[in-house]
Design an enzyme around this catalytic site. Structure first.
Site, PDB file in Angstrom:
ATOM      1  N   GLY A 298       0.528  -1.120  -0.430  1.00 12.93           N
ATOM      2  CA  GLY A 298       0.097   0.140  -0.217  1.00 12.93           C
ATOM      3  C   GLY A 298       0.404   1.252  -0.142  1.00 12.93           C
ATOM      4  O   GLY A 298       0.874   2.798  -0.818  1.00 12.93           O
ATOM      5  N   ASP A 299       1.742   1.201   0.829  1.00 18.12           N
ATOM      6  CA  ASP A 299       2.716   2.639   0.813  1.00 18.12           C
ATOM      7  C   ASP A 299       3.581   2.414  -0.362  1.00 18.12           C
ATOM      8  O   ASP A 299       3.968   3.903  -0.966  1.00 18.12           O
ATOM      9  CB  ASP A 299       4.003   2.197   2.014  1.00 18.12           C
ATOM     10  CG  ASP A 299       2.888   1.920   3.034  1.00 18.12           C
ATOM     11  OD1 ASP A 299       2.719   2.220   3.236  1.00 18.12           O
ATOM     12  OD2 ASP A 299       3.962   1.543   3.388  1.00 18.12           O
TER      13      ASP A 299
END
Length: 301
Positions: free
Chosen positions: A250-251
């Site tokens: 996600g990052d």
């Protein structure tokens, strides 16, 4: 300039044990140590993609020095505030039949240290990008994201927020440039059960009505949905690959979005690059590299 903040970074100690047994001596078959924290992950992937940025946050003790050293080894520019007491966290991630985690607490952050961060943020300029990602330690005010965004309203900074629950909902009034909940977090925000893409789009649009400019919803292996500031809805499936690592995907999507957007200043490019970069981390043992992202980008439709 792009800035990330990691309030409570860690050394992530990742180990594999063939058949972990509680109460017994277990020996690892694999071990590695990485600097951890959502903002740090964003900074590392941005650097891998050739995008200059500066990692902000707090470090303390010998673990803090090691975090800073390792982040610098990835080629990232750092400007961490060094706390005089305590030590930065060590998070243990145990991979066996099931995956388990033990996360440390981290050091106390006092008002003096908080003011030192504000002084750094006050130097941000118009069109700088500030990434606020992850949870906040209990030694900081619960409204720290709100305080930062309110403080920098006159600076015309573009805020990207990757957070959950009230931490995210409470900053929508400051009109963040991008928010990135996943589909499960989206359901939690509205306390509903989401069963279809149509419902994802409906609630993503609700977040836009509440203040977010652009809303990027990641759906793990099912792809992603993007509701733009123009009200357009873009959808894509993820490229084909074998899932190796869910940590940091996600990052990486956030970092990829920033890199793609800055390339041509189009939201569509940001969306495509975000999905490719998130997938590149998911299909790798570590975080996404530029070569892997460029390979997967060709599959994004």
């Amino acid at each position: 300039m792009i800035y990330t903040i990691t309030f409570n970074p860690a050394l992530d100690y990742i180990v594999r044990v063939k058949d972990f047994k509680i109460g017994s001596v277990n020996r690892t078959s694999y071990e590695e140590i990485y600097p951890g924290g959502k903002g740090i992950n964003v900074s590392i992937v941005l650097n891998n993609l050739g995008v200059n940025n500066r990692a902000l946050g707090y470090v303390a003790g010998f673990t803090g020095r090691e975090i800073e050293r390792r982040v610098s080894e990835f080629g990232c520019e750092t400007d961490f505030i060094k706390l005089n007491e305590g030590m930065s966290r060590i998070n243990v991630k145990l991979k066996s039949g099931e995956e388990s985690e033990i996360n440390g607490m981290g050091p106390d952050i006092n008002n003096e240290a908080l003011n030192a961060l504000y002084e750094k943020l006050d130097k941000l300029k118009d069109e700088d990008i500030l990434v606020l990602a992850g949870s906040i330690p209990n030694t900081l005010p619960k409204d720290i994201y709100e305080n930062i965004m309110e403080r920098l309203q006159s600076h015309k900074v573009k805020f990207i927020v990757d957070a959950t629950g009230d931490l995210l909902l409470n900053v929508l009034k400051y009109k963040p440039f991008l928010i990135k909940p996943n589909h499960n977090e989206l359901a939690d925000l509205f306390k509903v059960e989401i069963k279809s893409e149509e419902e994802i789009i409906y609630y993503a649009k609700k977040l836009r009505e509440m203040g977010a400019e652009n809303v990027l919803i990641s759906m793990a292996g099912d792809g992603a949905i993007f509701v733009t500031s123009r009200g357009e809805v873009l959808k894509t499936r993820v490229p084909k690959g074998i899932l190796k690592n869910s940590v940091g995907a996600g990052d990486s999507m956030v970092a990829g979005f920033i890199a793609g957007y800055l390339n041509n200043f189009t939201l569509e490019d940001g969306f495509k690059m975000g999905v490719a970069t998130g997938s590149a981390s998911a299909f790798s043992d570590g975080l996404a590299t530029k070569e892997k992202v460029e390979e997967l980008l060709k599959e994004i439709i």
